[in-house]
Enzyme design. Structure first.
Site, PDB file in Angstrom:
ATOM      1  N   SER A 141       0.882  -1.171   0.000  1.00  0.00           N
ATOM      2  CA  SER A 141       0.000   0.000   0.000  1.00  0.00           C
ATOM      3  C   SER A 141       0.912   1.211   0.000  1.00  0.00           C
ATOM      4  O   SER A 141       2.108   1.093   0.329  1.00  0.00           O
ATOM      5  CB  SER A 141      -0.840  -0.003   1.282  1.00  0.00           C
ATOM      6  OG  SER A 141      -1.428   1.260   1.504  1.00  0.00           O
ATOM      7  N   TYR A 154      -2.023  -0.705  10.555  1.00  0.00           N
ATOM      8  CA  TYR A 154      -2.022  -0.909   9.100  1.00  0.00           C
ATOM      9  C   TYR A 154      -0.706  -0.416   8.493  1.00  0.00           C
ATOM     10  O   TYR A 154      -0.097  -1.092   7.662  1.00  0.00           O
ATOM     11  CB  TYR A 154      -3.217  -0.167   8.487  1.00  0.00           C
ATOM     12  CG  TYR A 154      -3.446  -0.475   7.021  1.00  0.00           C
ATOM     13  CD1 TYR A 154      -4.101  -1.635   6.622  1.00  0.00           C
ATOM     14  CD2 TYR A 154      -3.007   0.393   6.027  1.00  0.00           C
ATOM     15  CE1 TYR A 154      -4.324  -1.921   5.271  1.00  0.00           C
ATOM     16  CE2 TYR A 154      -3.220   0.125   4.679  1.00  0.00           C
ATOM     17  CZ  TYR A 154      -3.878  -1.035   4.308  1.00  0.00           C
ATOM     18  OH  TYR A 154      -4.084  -1.313   2.971  1.00  0.00           O
TER      19      TYR A 154
HETATM   20  N1  LIG Z   1      -8.716  -0.418  -1.312  1.00  0.00           N
HETATM   21  C1  LIG Z   1      -7.673   0.336  -1.070  1.00  0.00           C
HETATM   22  O1  LIG Z   1      -7.781   1.562  -1.076  1.00  0.00           O
HETATM   23  C2  LIG Z   1      -6.327  -0.288  -0.802  1.00  0.00           C
HETATM   24  C3  LIG Z   1      -5.194   0.511  -0.915  1.00  0.00           C
HETATM   25  C4  LIG Z   1      -3.944  -0.041  -0.693  1.00  0.00           C
HETATM   26  C5  LIG Z   1      -3.825  -1.375  -0.384  1.00  0.00           C
HETATM   27  N2  LIG Z   1      -4.935  -2.155  -0.268  1.00  0.00           N
HETATM   28  C6  LIG Z   1      -4.716  -3.571   0.054  1.00  0.00           C
HETATM   29  O2  LIG Z   1      -5.213  -4.347  -0.995  1.00  0.00           O
HETATM   30  C7  LIG Z   1      -5.559  -5.653  -0.527  1.00  0.00           C
HETATM   31  C8  LIG Z   1      -6.937  -6.004  -1.029  1.00  0.00           C
HETATM   32  O3  LIG Z   1      -7.834  -5.044  -0.537  1.00  0.00           O
HETATM   33  P1  LIG Z   1      -9.214  -4.675  -1.262  1.00  0.00           P
HETATM   34  O4  LIG Z   1      -9.279  -3.211  -1.334  1.00  0.00           O
HETATM   35  O5  LIG Z   1      -9.355  -5.504  -2.484  1.00  0.00           O
HETATM   36  O6  LIG Z   1     -10.215  -5.120  -0.089  1.00  0.00           O
HETATM   37  P2  LIG Z   1     -11.514  -6.047  -0.062  1.00  0.00           P
HETATM   38  O7  LIG Z   1     -11.952  -6.027   1.349  1.00  0.00           O
HETATM   39  O8  LIG Z   1     -12.424  -5.659  -1.160  1.00  0.00           O
HETATM   40  O9  LIG Z   1     -10.939  -7.507  -0.423  1.00  0.00           O
HETATM   41  C9  LIG Z   1     -10.129  -8.206   0.487  1.00  0.00           C
HETATM   42  C10 LIG Z   1     -10.476  -9.676   0.425  1.00  0.00           C
HETATM   43  O10 LIG Z   1      -9.606 -10.352   1.359  1.00  0.00           O
HETATM   44  C11 LIG Z   1     -10.374 -11.260   2.115  1.00  0.00           C
HETATM   45  N3  LIG Z   1      -9.762 -11.487   3.421  1.00  0.00           N
HETATM   46  C12 LIG Z   1      -9.715 -10.632   4.480  1.00  0.00           C
HETATM   47  N4  LIG Z   1      -9.106 -11.210   5.523  1.00  0.00           N
HETATM   48  C13 LIG Z   1      -8.754 -12.461   5.124  1.00  0.00           C
HETATM   49  C14 LIG Z   1      -8.107 -13.550   5.764  1.00  0.00           C
HETATM   50  N5  LIG Z   1      -7.697 -13.477   7.042  1.00  0.00           N
HETATM   51  N6  LIG Z   1      -7.905 -14.690   5.062  1.00  0.00           N
HETATM   52  C15 LIG Z   1      -8.339 -14.787   3.771  1.00  0.00           C
HETATM   53  N7  LIG Z   1      -8.964 -13.806   3.119  1.00  0.00           N
HETATM   54  C16 LIG Z   1      -9.177 -12.649   3.791  1.00  0.00           C
HETATM   55  C17 LIG Z   1     -11.755 -10.607   2.220  1.00  0.00           C
HETATM   56  O11 LIG Z   1     -12.766 -11.567   2.537  1.00  0.00           O
HETATM   57  C18 LIG Z   1     -11.914  -9.981   0.846  1.00  0.00           C
HETATM   58  O12 LIG Z   1     -12.527 -10.860  -0.053  1.00  0.00           O
HETATM   59  C19 LIG Z   1      -5.403  -5.592   0.978  1.00  0.00           C
HETATM   60  O13 LIG Z   1      -4.142  -6.172   1.338  1.00  0.00           O
HETATM   61  C20 LIG Z   1      -5.407  -4.104   1.269  1.00  0.00           C
HETATM   62  O14 LIG Z   1      -4.711  -3.803   2.456  1.00  0.00           O
HETATM   63  C21 LIG Z   1      -6.179  -1.647  -0.479  1.00  0.00           C
END
Ligand SMILES: NC(=O)c1ccc[n+]([C@@H]2O[C@H](COP(=O)([O-])OP(=O)(O)OC[C@H]3O[C@@H](n4cnc5c(N)ncnc54)[C@H](O)[C@@H]3O)[C@@H](O)[C@H]2O)c1
Length: 256
Positions: A141, A154
């Site tokens: 991130s 985080y």
């Molecule tokens: N959305 C943003 O703005 C953003 C920005 C930077 C980084 N991220 C990172 O991107 C990644 C994906 O995030 P996203 O935005 O797609 O979120 P999201 O919540 O839409 O998807 C995350 C998925 O991970 C699954 N998950 C959560 N905990 C879990 C666990 N313990 N075991 C297995 N699966 C699990 C959830 O059920 C979900 O399907 C994450 O690592 C997040 O930190 C997101």
């Protein structure tokens, strides 16, 4: 969208594959001919995604060691190898100043985002090293390169993902294994939306609009598909000399 890169015959494991970035990458890879193993803790959404994409679904919590070993074993049992690994599942945790957080708040975020990424790398590298090939993308991130008040677990967890990426890249290099991480900025997924609710539960849409205004490029959030485009490039042979690096995708928000 038609496939830009071919992944025919390649086996891809994607954690957090039921939603957000994981689902967007799964969709691109399925279009490009990869065999998919989708891993997620949310069973209903996972099974729906897997059915749509013709993937193997493994319900697992990436923070639990036996469950990490289970999803890796399931992939090897089904396909005999792992070529591509999108080590992506993560949670945002609770936003509050450190003085108002519990140790349990910290531990939960670290367990999924840092320990889960470490255990995934460890288990998948054990498969890729004897193959003498493999490509891994971890989801960090922009929180991997900066601090933020009220978001310390985080921030710490994503700094850890960057460190794990660099170490894994060095360990994988003699075996022809590449390891990178992506560092998205504000992206419009479940997580992006839920963060606006934490910042102001009374006006999440107002937060969304205000955050959008801070993004130099286009004044908007990014999309999961835009992140997937970068991840798929990193997984492809087009990036064959790229390893050990962090790749920002943030609409220039960290350029200043
Ligand atoms: N959305 C943003 O703005 C953003 C920005 C930077 C980084 N991220 C990172 O991107 C990644 C994906 O995030 P996203 O935005 O797609 O979120 P999201 O919540 O839409 O998807 C995350 C998925 O991970 C699954 N998950 C959560 N905990 C879990 C666990 N313990 N075991 C297995 N699966 C699990 C959830 O059920 C979900 O399907 C994450 O690592 C997040 O930190 C997101």
């Amino acid at each position: 969208m038609s496939a830009r890169y071919g992944f025919d015959g390649q086996v891809a494991v994607i954690t957090g594959g039921a939603a957000g970035f994981g689902l967007a990458v799964a969709t691109r890879l399925a279009e490009a001919g990869a065999s998919l193993v989708l891993v997620d803790i949310t069973a209903d959404a996972l099974h729906a995604a897997a059915e749509k994409l013709g993937a193997l679904a493994v319900v697992a919590d990436v923070s639990q060691e036996p469950e990490v070993d289970k999803y890796v074993a399931a992939a090897v049992e089904a396909h005999g190898r792992i070529d591509l690994f999108f080590n992506n599942a993560g949670i945002e945790g609770r936003m509050a100043p450190m003085t108002e957080l519990s140790v349990a708040d910290f531990d939960r975020v670290m367990a999924v985002n840092a320990r889960g990424v470490f255990m995934g790398l460890r288990a998948v590298l054990k498969v890729m090293k004897p193959q003498g090939s493999g490509v891994i993308v971890n989801t960090a991130s922009m929180a991997a390169i900066k601090g933020a008040a009220t978001f310390s677990p985080y921030i710490a967890s994503k700094h850890a993902v960057l460190g794990l990426t660099k170490s894994a890249a060095l360990e994988g290099a003699p075996y022809g294994i590449r390891v990178n991480c992506v560092a998205p900025g504000h992206i419009d997924t479940r997580m992006g939306r839920d963060l606006t609710k934490q910042i102001n539960p009374d006006d999440p849409e107002g937060v969304f609009r205000a955050v959008s205004e801070t993004v130099p490029l286009y004044k908007r959030y990014g999309t999961a598909t835009e992140v997937a485009n970068l991840v798929v490039w990193l997984l492809s042979s087009e990036s064959e000399y790229v390893s050990g690096s962090l790749h920002l995708i943030d609409g220039a928000i960290n350029a200043g």
